[in-house]
Enzyme design. Structure first.
Site, short mmCIF file in Angstrom:
data_model
loop_
_atom_site.label_atom_id
_atom_site.label_comp_id
_atom_site.label_asym_id
_atom_site.label_seq_id
_atom_site.Cartn_x
_atom_site.Cartn_y
_atom_site.Cartn_z
N HIS A 23 0.92 -9.33 4.69
CA HIS A 23 -0.24 -8.43 4.69
C HIS A 23 -0.86 -8.46 3.30
O HIS A 23 -0.72 -7.51 2.52
CB HIS A 23 0.20 -7.02 5.09
CG HIS A 23 -0.93 -6.10 5.43
ND1 HIS A 23 -1.00 -5.41 6.63
CD2 HIS A 23 -2.03 -5.74 4.74
CE1 HIS A 23 -2.09 -4.66 6.65
NE2 HIS A 23 -2.74 -4.83 5.50
N TYR A 32 -12.94 -1.63 13.10
CA TYR A 32 -13.39 -0.36 12.55
C TYR A 32 -14.88 -0.10 12.76
O TYR A 32 -15.28 1.04 12.91
CB TYR A 32 -13.13 -0.31 11.04
CG TYR A 32 -11.69 -0.31 10.61
CD1 TYR A 32 -11.03 0.88 10.30
CD2 TYR A 32 -10.98 -1.49 10.48
CE1 TYR A 32 -9.70 0.90 9.89
CE2 TYR A 32 -9.64 -1.50 10.06
CZ TYR A 32 -9.02 -0.29 9.77
OH TYR A 32 -7.71 -0.30 9.37
N ARG A 71 3.83 -0.09 13.09
CA ARG A 71 3.52 -1.40 12.53
C ARG A 71 3.61 -1.32 11.01
O ARG A 71 2.92 -0.51 10.38
CB ARG A 71 2.10 -1.83 12.95
CG ARG A 71 1.74 -3.19 12.39
CD ARG A 71 0.30 -3.59 12.63
NE ARG A 71 0.02 -4.78 11.82
CZ ARG A 71 -1.10 -5.02 11.17
NH1 ARG A 71 -2.11 -4.16 11.25
NH2 ARG A 71 -1.24 -6.10 10.45
N GLN A 76 0.79 -1.22 0.00
CA GLN A 76 0.00 0.00 0.00
C GLN A 76 0.83 1.28 0.00
O GLN A 76 0.32 2.35 -0.36
CB GLN A 76 -0.96 -0.01 1.20
CG GLN A 76 -2.03 -1.09 1.08
CD GLN A 76 -2.95 -1.13 2.28
OE1 GLN A 76 -2.66 -1.80 3.25
NE2 GLN A 76 -4.04 -0.40 2.23
N ASN A 90 -7.94 -5.84 14.40
CA ASN A 90 -8.25 -4.72 13.52
C ASN A 90 -9.75 -4.47 13.61
O ASN A 90 -10.54 -5.30 13.15
CB ASN A 90 -7.87 -5.02 12.07
CG ASN A 90 -6.37 -5.11 11.86
OD1 ASN A 90 -5.59 -4.83 12.76
ND2 ASN A 90 -5.96 -5.50 10.66
N GLU A 97 -5.19 -2.13 14.16
CA GLU A 97 -5.72 -1.15 13.20
C GLU A 97 -7.03 -0.60 13.73
O GLU A 97 -7.85 -1.33 14.28
CB GLU A 97 -5.99 -1.77 11.82
CG GLU A 97 -4.76 -2.06 10.99
CD GLU A 97 -5.12 -2.62 9.62
OE1 GLU A 97 -6.23 -2.30 9.12
OE2 GLU A 97 -4.31 -3.37 9.06
N PHE A 155 -7.40 7.02 4.62
CA PHE A 155 -7.39 6.76 6.05
C PHE A 155 -6.27 7.49 6.78
O PHE A 155 -6.14 7.39 7.99
CB PHE A 155 -7.21 5.26 6.31
CG PHE A 155 -8.44 4.42 6.14
CD1 PHE A 155 -9.27 4.14 7.22
CD2 PHE A 155 -8.77 3.89 4.90
CE1 PHE A 155 -10.39 3.35 7.06
CE2 PHE A 155 -9.89 3.09 4.74
CZ PHE A 155 -10.71 2.82 5.83
N TRP A 190 -4.73 3.31 11.83
CA TRP A 190 -4.63 3.12 10.38
C TRP A 190 -5.17 4.37 9.71
O TRP A 190 -6.35 4.68 9.86
CB TRP A 190 -5.44 1.89 9.93
CG TRP A 190 -5.23 1.65 8.45
CD1 TRP A 190 -5.95 2.19 7.42
CD2 TRP A 190 -4.20 0.87 7.87
NE1 TRP A 190 -5.43 1.79 6.22
CE2 TRP A 190 -4.34 0.97 6.46
CE3 TRP A 190 -3.15 0.10 8.36
CZ2 TRP A 190 -3.49 0.32 5.57
CZ3 TRP A 190 -2.32 -0.55 7.48
CH2 TRP A 190 -2.50 -0.43 6.09
N ASN A 200 -1.77 -10.91 8.52
CA ASN A 200 -2.74 -9.84 8.73
C ASN A 200 -4.08 -10.23 8.12
O ASN A 200 -4.17 -10.57 6.94
CB ASN A 200 -2.28 -8.54 8.07
CG ASN A 200 -3.32 -7.44 8.19
OD1 ASN A 200 -3.48 -6.85 9.26
ND2 ASN A 200 -4.04 -7.16 7.12
N GLU A 201 -5.13 -10.21 8.95
CA GLU A 201 -6.51 -10.41 8.49
C GLU A 201 -6.65 -11.65 7.61
O GLU A 201 -7.22 -11.59 6.51
CB GLU A 201 -7.02 -9.17 7.77
CG GLU A 201 -7.10 -7.95 8.67
CD GLU A 201 -7.77 -6.75 8.00
OE1 GLU A 201 -8.06 -6.82 6.79
OE2 GLU A 201 -8.00 -5.75 8.69
N GLU A 225 -5.72 1.83 -1.18
CA GLU A 225 -6.65 1.07 -0.35
C GLU A 225 -7.31 -0.06 -1.14
O GLU A 225 -8.52 -0.09 -1.37
CB GLU A 225 -7.70 2.00 0.26
CG GLU A 225 -7.19 2.86 1.40
CD GLU A 225 -6.77 2.05 2.62
OE1 GLU A 225 -7.19 0.89 2.74
OE2 GLU A 225 -6.00 2.59 3.44
N TRP A 226 -6.45 -0.98 -1.60
CA TRP A 226 -6.90 -2.21 -2.26
C TRP A 226 -7.89 -1.93 -3.39
O TRP A 226 -7.59 -1.16 -4.26
CB TRP A 226 -7.42 -3.19 -1.20
CG TRP A 226 -6.44 -3.36 -0.08
CD1 TRP A 226 -6.59 -3.00 1.22
CD2 TRP A 226 -5.10 -3.92 -0.17
NE1 TRP A 226 -5.45 -3.28 1.95
CE2 TRP A 226 -4.52 -3.84 1.12
CE3 TRP A 226 -4.34 -4.46 -1.22
CZ2 TRP A 226 -3.23 -4.29 1.40
CZ3 TRP A 226 -3.04 -4.90 -0.95
CH2 TRP A 226 -2.51 -4.82 0.33
#
Length: 507
Positions: A148, A336, A103, A45, A334, A408, A471, A455, A193-194, A462-463
């Site tokens: 990630h 949100y 991180r 990213q 993470n 995050e 963000f 984050w 990650n995730e 952002e993907w």
């Protein structure tokens, strides 16, 4: 008279805590002195330099170039924020904020362009050595994520990456190299990650590479949404176990670090005040959190999944369970947003593509025409601050209060061509105030939370949303790469310096 005064002490203490919780004088002193406060990013990213210094292609390099229409603005991470060349500038930003940790993730394809089928790229090792050393000079603790979302495309081409058990050994090999190269200075390791989002978005809905799914979950050229998410998840769980086993046996005693995993967690509230929806909300959490954490902590998939998925869930061998017995040192969360959960097990209904169909819930942010919280630029991301505490307490209660880090948490704003709109991000300040206050409440109620990472440090790729949402605490000009602090950066800086009440969202 004296006795009655003493009787008021607990009541007055409770009132004082409530006042602190609700006032706008939130500051760093409300958290333990050893608490880690940092920002977070990931390699694809922000780094750019996607073919520089012998780096290999990753799955996201290929996906953003070959699959048209998958990224909202048609962009990619070829340059991203050019962090590869500007990392010293970005470390200065962190230092000016006053954070004590950072991180970031290591690009697997930068270290091993061909996985274990090729040579270690010493130029990739050199880059991360420079990054880590520069952080430590500024007193910033590196918190390193090994994976990630990005994997070497070589592994996808050779054997299908996460769909093949070979990747467990490949990941272990990669982790071993990183532990040896950087572990003398890195004391916090995150394996994946995730991983729960990878299983869902890569192999269920197919919106991420390798774009695998089946109807009705998504429209892909190949895949099986009923089986592949569980296969991929199983391999990720065991990849974590292998990396942890290597760290425990070869490095942890002499290096003195800790190792964990990170999951993305929505909180779920029942849509209706009925038993079916209350059970559905808990079932949703099992399919998003316990799916990965129960095997790591208890050696088995959660009962809720076993009852519904049955034999489609792969089994853990005796050797698998031996490695899983290493568990982890901490859980990364993470978090949100929050959604409502409506039961679809007893009454058929539409399913929500952020969850597997097997979850049998419909997830929504709306109830009786009213949103669950203020919307953000990210669909399904609503502002519901008290869900931070609820999420943490779920992990506390289910996993024996294993140490936790909020790895995050952040606010999505729409990207705008007007720089003033980007910089005056009062909604982000309000978001941070609300979620940090909820985090304090969880800690006061006994949750062993040891850090918070916002984050993100800077606006980035952002993907599938590309650069259409932001963000970051710092705005990045896509032409000049100039970083400019937003209102939220100034608020975070003052918060970390214990300057409460100086800068609030509405001032």
């Amino acid at each position: 008279m004296k006795k009655s005064c003493f009787a008021l002490v607990p009541f007055l203490s409770a009132i004082l805590l409530l006042i602190i919780d609700r006032c706008s004088c939130l500051d760093r002193s409300h958290f333990p002195p050893s608490f880690l406060f940092g920002t977070a990013t990931s390699s694809y990213q922000i780094e750019g330099a996607y073919l520089e210094d012998k780096k290999g292609l990753s799955n996201w390099d290929v996906f953003t170039h070959l699959y048209s229409g998958k990224i909202a603005d048609g962009s990619n991470g070829d340059v991203a924020d050019d962090h590869y060349h500007l990392f010293l500038d970005d470390i200065e930003l962190m230092h000016s904020l006053g954070v004590n940790s950072y991180r970031f993730s290591i690009s697997w394809a930068r270290i091993l362009p061909q996985g274990r089928f090729g040579e270690v790229n010493q130029e990739g090792i050199a880059f991360y050595n420079k990054l880590i050393d520069a952080l430590l000079i500024k007193g910033i603790e590196p918190v390193v994520t090994l994976q990630h979302f990005d994997v070497p495309q070589e592994l996808e081409d050779r054997y299908g990456a996460w769909l093949n058990s070979q990747i467990q050994d490949d990941f272990g090999y990669f982790a071993d190299i990183c532990f040896e190269a950087f572990g003398d200075r890195v004391k916090y390791w995150i394996t994946l990650n995730e991983a729960n989002m990878v299983a869902q978005y890569c192999y269920y809905s197919g919106i991420w590479p390798p774009n695998r799914c089946s109807y009705p979950a998504g429209k892909c050229k190949a895949g099986n949404s009923d089986l592949e998410p569980y296969i991929a998840a199983h391999n990720m769980i065991l990849a974590h176990a292998i990396a942890t086993d290597i760290y425990r046996k070869k490095y942890q005693e002499k290096q003195g670090g800790k190792i964990g995993i990170v999951l993305h967690i929505y909180w779920y509230e029942p849509l209706r005040d009925i038993p079916a929806d209350r059970v559905a909300a808990q079932r949703a959490l099992a399919f998003i959190a316990a799916w990965f954490m129960d095997p790591i902590m208890f050696g088995e998939y959660p009962p809720e999944m076993q009852q519904i998925v049955g034999l489609r869930l792969p089994a853990f061998s005796a050797e698998d369970k031996r490695k899983l017995a290493n568990k982890l040192d901490f859980i990364g969360i993470n978090h949100y947003s929050t959604l409502y959960a409506k039961d679809c097990l007893l009454t058929p209904c539409n399913y929500h593509d952020d969850l597997l169909k097997d979850t049998f819930i419909y997830g929504t942010g709306e109830k009786d025409g009213i949103l669950i919280g203020d919307p953000t630029a990210m669909p399904t991301f609503y502002v519901v601050p008290n869900s931070m505490e609820k999420t943490i307490m779920y992990f506390k209660d289910r996993y024996n209060n294993t140490p936790m880090y909020i790895t995050e948490n952040g606010y999505a704003q729409p990207s705008s061509k007007k720089i003033e709109d980007m910089l005056n991000d009062t909604s982000r300040v309000e978001y941070m105030e609300g979620y940090l206050t909820s985090l304090i409440s969880a800690i006061r109620n006994g949750a062993d939370v040891r850090g918070y990472f916002h984050w993100s440090l800077i606006d980035n790729f952002e993907w599938t949303y590309g650069y259409t949402i932001s963000f970051g605490l710092y705005h990045v000009d896509r032409t000049t790469m100039q970083r400019t602090p937003k209102r939220s950066a100034k608020w975070f800086q003052q918060f970390l310096k214990n300057k409460s009440g100086v800068l609030h969202a509405q001032e």
